[in-house]
Design a protein around this motif. Structure first.
Motif, PDB file in Angstrom:
ATOM      1  N   UNK A  94       0.840  -1.199   0.000  1.00  0.00           N
ATOM      2  CA  UNK A  94       0.000   0.000   0.000  1.00  0.00           C
ATOM      3  C   UNK A  94       0.876   1.251   0.000  1.00  0.00           C
ATOM      4  N   UNK A  95       0.587   2.115  -0.946  1.00  0.00           N
ATOM      5  CA  UNK A  95       1.217   3.435  -1.031  1.00  0.00           C
ATOM      6  C   UNK A  95       0.127   4.488  -0.866  1.00  0.00           C
ATOM      7  N   UNK A  96       0.320   5.422   0.069  1.00  0.00           N
ATOM      8  CA  UNK A  96      -0.642   6.504   0.253  1.00  0.00           C
ATOM      9  C   UNK A  96      -0.068   7.766  -0.392  1.00  0.00           C
ATOM     10  N   UNK A  97      -0.760   8.288  -1.385  1.00  0.00           N
ATOM     11  CA  UNK A  97      -0.315   9.468  -2.121  1.00  0.00           C
ATOM     12  C   UNK A  97      -1.145  10.667  -1.690  1.00  0.00           C
ATOM     13  N   UNK A  98      -0.486  11.635  -1.082  1.00  0.00           N
ATOM     14  CA  UNK A  98      -1.199  12.822  -0.614  1.00  0.00           C
ATOM     15  C   UNK A  98      -0.198  13.977  -0.526  1.00  0.00           C
ATOM     16  N   UNK A  99      -0.573  15.033   0.175  1.00  0.00           N
ATOM     17  CA  UNK A  99       0.247  16.242   0.230  1.00  0.00           C
ATOM     18  C   UNK A  99       1.560  15.983   0.968  1.00  0.00           C
ATOM     19  N   UNK A 100       2.574  16.717   0.548  1.00  0.00           N
ATOM     20  CA  UNK A 100       3.922  16.513   1.079  1.00  0.00           C
ATOM     21  C   UNK A 100       3.984  16.663   2.596  1.00  0.00           C
ATOM     22  N   UNK A 101       3.161  17.544   3.153  1.00  0.00           N
ATOM     23  CA  UNK A 101       3.245  17.847   4.589  1.00  0.00           C
ATOM     24  C   UNK A 101       2.889  16.657   5.471  1.00  0.00           C
ATOM     25  N   UNK A 102       2.231  15.637   4.893  1.00  0.00           N
ATOM     26  CA  UNK A 102       1.823  14.478   5.687  1.00  0.00           C
ATOM     27  C   UNK A 102       2.788  13.303   5.547  1.00  0.00           C
ATOM     28  N   UNK A 103       3.982  13.538   5.016  1.00  0.00           N
ATOM     29  CA  UNK A 103       4.927  12.449   4.769  1.00  0.00           C
ATOM     30  C   UNK A 103       5.268  11.700   6.058  1.00  0.00           C
ATOM     31  N   UNK A 104       5.652  12.421   7.101  1.00  0.00           N
ATOM     32  CA  UNK A 104       6.023  11.767   8.366  1.00  0.00           C
ATOM     33  C   UNK A 104       4.837  11.050   8.977  1.00  0.00           C
ATOM     34  N   UNK A 105       3.683  11.682   8.955  1.00  0.00           N
ATOM     35  CA  UNK A 105       2.460  11.100   9.513  1.00  0.00           C
ATOM     36  C   UNK A 105       2.162   9.750   8.852  1.00  0.00           C
TER      37      UNK A 105
END
Length: 843
Positions: A94-105
């Motif tokens: 599973x890869x979650x693709x979303x905004x850069x700011x949520x990378x650590x989360x």
């Protein structure tokens, strides 16, 4: 509620202060849009129940690369982290693709992450100023719309890259085999079409047409229709407005993927037309699945992640211990215009309500001086915190609402935009909280009254009852089962490794063999197949057709589209050469610069290996004097720019390309598009008098176009001629003599439309197939990019040292199974496939 005069838009719609679309269904424009895009709702009926979740999970053995595309705030991302973790338990990558700011989360939750761009804080600030679909005038003046369109374009590109590019941290190759997305990500169906893979949408508010409730972003006004029809049509109108704002951005991006533009009539309701599976993430205890939603749509419950480990600071523990349970007040990712004033309003409301409060600072940085009755908190898991509060006051995000209800907390919602009013109204209708207070109407008195109502015994009891029902739900488990149930598993499985998705097809003398990336690479490594002979396999083909409802509007819209394209092409004959000429002139170096060495104006960034001088000009470490001279500009010989021959050649080339595009547009429109639209419109005429029309396989290339053309010609002629007899006979049985007359009328009309449509289709469908074959052969950049990505992942999977499970494959048994498949030895093939599966389980 008043509406802004500057927000008025034509067509019977306007924007209210709360951002919802005020839709007047009595207006001719709204009714035309509703009926044109969604002409007739299906009859409501009770659909059969899907199989039990346990039965579905036992049947699912395939392991997939899944990309989850999410656009929104942290509250939008968090439920999909819970979903991704549940999918991992079934063996999926599973890869979650979303905004850069949520990378650590995301990465801290154990999921792979891919950045798609876009700034959620900027998006939240825009949505607070423009809560609905149509922007306010002040945003237009400030240029916010263009910024949002550019952000959407950036996120579209990011979503496509998330499907095929390597992990940005580990470098591990990844090619998506299925997509899960929330609707605001917009790229989902187009990425799925380009890849030929399954798509599943998931969302927190109703996005599918239904008679049960109106679209959450629509405020309806009507008098000439029923509430059920008004509810149903509201979805088409809201979707139409959305497409008007972003359709051109999406179609321009589709061109980069070598996809044809989506017709203006198909874009708004594309997911419903294609019957894309949809899972809604709210509790059935709040709103049950509407009876007119088909079987591929589910309501599964809220998505909850496993509670994170959390140790509260001593100051928080002390505050909770030194008095009655406080009220939680927080607005998460919302960016408020005047946080100081809003904080003052909250504090006054808390004082008047006579309670204690924990106030979350959030993205708006709410805050002040703490006291015995007020505690300010930064990031704190709601799963832990809501077990220690008496009620919650928030913006109405789906995740926060769900967590509050799960813990039996009465809830007061201050909605800003999107689905937040929807959640506020659901809470109020359930009795577990007051009516929502729109953000722009918040004052200390109203907020204090809402807090007092939350603390009443009857409100607390209603919230506890919902919490009891939710304890028996598992939203992520049900959602994963819904995802699995809608997969075309039989079409997806590799013929040699059934637990892996097929991505290639290899044609042998006896049959076509579907191969996964790993299986294909093993066979290539053992010289059983030639890599160049592998063909891309699409596990779920998506074809977007331009549906026609009648011959008049079909022909008119096709003619209008052709005319518009021809006008653009005509303009390009003159504009393109001029732009090329201007580009050549801009590329000419300046001879009067006083800032240092000469350099082309088109160089906006220095090339690799350059240093920046104090003058601000790039200087290569090993610069040559002709490109970056070190002498004074006054000593340089004058650069004459491009030669006359170069200019003439470039301008002539641009003009020739534009003329070619004009001629291509003309012939395609006259020979294919307009005849095809007329044929499709004629074929749809029998619907007007209650007859079913035949459907044909989609046209994908010249072969399928020829087959469809010949088939519909034969059936059209036969149906038209026999209708002269069958319609009167059927009419006589149903209505006697009057039925005979009606039957003769139907038969007479049918001869004209059936035979006419058949004759036009005999030419138009093959022409459409030829055009699509030419398009596929000339625009293959995306397909080549996909092939390289699949090769890359196959080499990685079959290579030494990876932990993908390839070491568990009995390569000898797999090769024997392939050889038997190639020879057509079915009995031996079954034995080897069974033997291969058994060996994998044993390992």
């Amino acid at each position: 509620m008043k509406s802004h005069p500057e927000s008025l838009i034509p067509g019977g719609t306007k924007i209210r202060d709360d951002g919802r679309i005020e839709v007047n269904l009595d207006s001719s424009a709204c009714r035309a849009v509703a009926e044109f895009i969604s002409p007739a709702p299906p009859p409501p009926e009770e659909w059969g129940q899907p199989p039990p979740y346990e039965e579905i999970e036992r049947a699912i053995k395939i392991k997939l690369n899944i990309v989850i595309q999410v656009v929104g705030s942290r509250g939008d991302v968090q439920p999909f982290i819970a979903l991704g973790n549940e999918l991992q338990k079934h063996g999926h990558r599973v890869r979650l693709a979303t905004h850069d700011t949520f990378a650590t989360f995301v990465r801290d939750s154990g999921l792979e992450f891919y950045p798609i761009g876009g700034d959620p804080a900027e998006l939240m600030a825009y949505m607070v100023k423009n809560p609905g679909l149509i922007p306010q005038l002040h945003s237009l003046r400030a240029g916010d719309i263009q910024k949002k369109r550019e952000m959407v374009a950036e996120m579209l590109d990011g979503c496509w890259r998330s499907c095929i590019e390597d992990d940005p941290v580990s470098g591990k190759p990844f090619v998506a085999e299925a997509i899960i997305a929330n609707p605001p990500s917009f790229a989902h169906v187009h990425c799925a079409q380009a890849l030929g893979i399954p798509l599943h949408l998931m969302f927190t508010m109703p996005w599918t047409s239904t008679r049960a409730v109106p679209h959450p972003l629509a405020n309806l006004k009507y008098s000439e229709t029923t509430q059920e029809m008004a509810n149903y049509w509201s979805y088409a109108i809201v979707e139409w407005l959305t497409w008007q704002g972003l359709g051109d951005v999406i179609n321009k991006w589709r061109g980069k993927l070598d996809l044809e533009p989506v017709p203006v009539t198909e874009g708004p309701m594309l997911a419903e037309t294609l019957k894309i599976p949809f899972t809604y993430c709210w509790s059935p205890a709040l709103m049950a699945k509407p009876v007119d939603w088909p079987a591929h749509i589910d309501v599964c419950g809220f998505f909850f992640r496993d509670p994170p480990e959390y140790k509260p600071p001593q100051s928080l523990e002390a505050f909770l211990a030194n008095g009655p349970e406080p009220v939680y007040i927080g607005f998460g990712s919302i960016v408020i215009d005047d946080p100081e004033q809003f904080t003052a309003t909250i504090l006054e409301a808390v004082r008047r309500a006579g309670t204690r409060a924990i106030i979350s600072r959030g993205w708006s940085k709410l805050g002040g001086e703490p006291s015995d009755s007020v505690y300010y908190i930064d990031d704190c898991p709601h799963e832990w915190l809501f077990q220690n509060v008496s009620a919650v006051v928030h913006h109405g995000g789906a995740g926060t609402t769900a967590c509050g209800l799960r813990n039996g907390c009465p809830t007061a919602i201050v909605p800003f935009f999107g689905d937040q009013p929807f959640w506020g109204n659901l809470i109020a209708s359930s009795g577990s909280g007051p009516k929502p207070i729109p953000y722009r109407e918040v004052n200390a008195d109203g907020l204090a009254e809402a807090i007092r109502l939350c603390l009443e015994p009857k409100t607390r009891q209603a919230a506890q009852e919902i919490a009891t029902k939710m304890k028996h739900e598992s939203g992520v488990t049900a959602a994963v089962a819904s995802f699995h149930r809608n997969l075309p598993v039989e079409q997806m499985q590799c013929n040699l490794l059934p637990d892996r998705a097929a991505t290639w097809v290899c044609k042998t003398s006896s049959k076509s063999v579907r191969l996964s990336k790993l299986a294909a690479q093993i066979l290539v490594d053992h010289l059983r197949i030639d890599k160049k002979k592998l063909q891309v396999y699409e596990t779920k083909q998506i074809i977007i057709e331009n549906r026609r409802w009648d011959p008049v509007t079909g022909t008119a819209s096709a003619a209008l589209g052709t005319g518009t394209d021809m006008v653009k092409s005509t303009a390009d004959i003159f504009l393109k050469p001029y732009k090329e000429y201007q580009g050549l002139q801009r590329g000419r170096p300046s001879t009067s610069s006083s800032n240092g060495p000469l350099m082309p104006r088109s160089l906006s960034t220095p090339p690799p290996g350059t240093t920046i001088q104090q003058t601000g000009n790039p200087m290569p470490k090993h610069a040559t004097t002709d490109l970056f001279p070190t002498e004074s500009p006054q000593t340089q010989p004058e650069n004459t720019g491009p030669s006359s021959l170069q200019t003439t050649t470039t301008v002539a080339s641009a003009s020739a390309k534009s003329i070619g595009k004009f001629l291509g547009t003309y012939f395609k429109g006259v020979m294919v598009d307009i005849p095809l639209a007329t044929a499709e419109g004629l074929r749809a005429v029998p619907r007007f008098y209650g007859e079913e029309t035949k459907t044909y396989a989609p046209v994908t290339d010249w072969k399928s176009g020829l087959i469809v053309g010949c088939t519909q010609f034969g059936q059209g002629v036969v149906d038209g001629v026999t209708g002269l007899v069958t319609h009167p006979i059927k009419g006589a049985k149903e209505e006697g003599a009057l039925g005979v007359v009606k039957g003769l009328a139907k038969g007479t009309v049918g001869v004209g439309v059936e035979v006419g449509g058949a004759a036009l289709g005999f030419v138009a469908y093959p022409g459409q197939g030829i055009c699509r074959s030419i398009h596929a052969s000339m625009r293959s950049k995306t397909r080549k990019e996909l092939i390289k990505a699949r090769y890359r992942e196959g080499e990685y999977l079959a290579g030494p040292g990876n932990v993908s499970g390839a070491e568990n494959v009995d390569r000898g048994a797999m090769i024997r199974a392939f050889e038997n498949l190639r020879r057509g030895d079915k009995g031996k093939q079954r034995f080897d496939t069974w033997d291969l599966a058994r060996s994998q389980e044993a390992r």
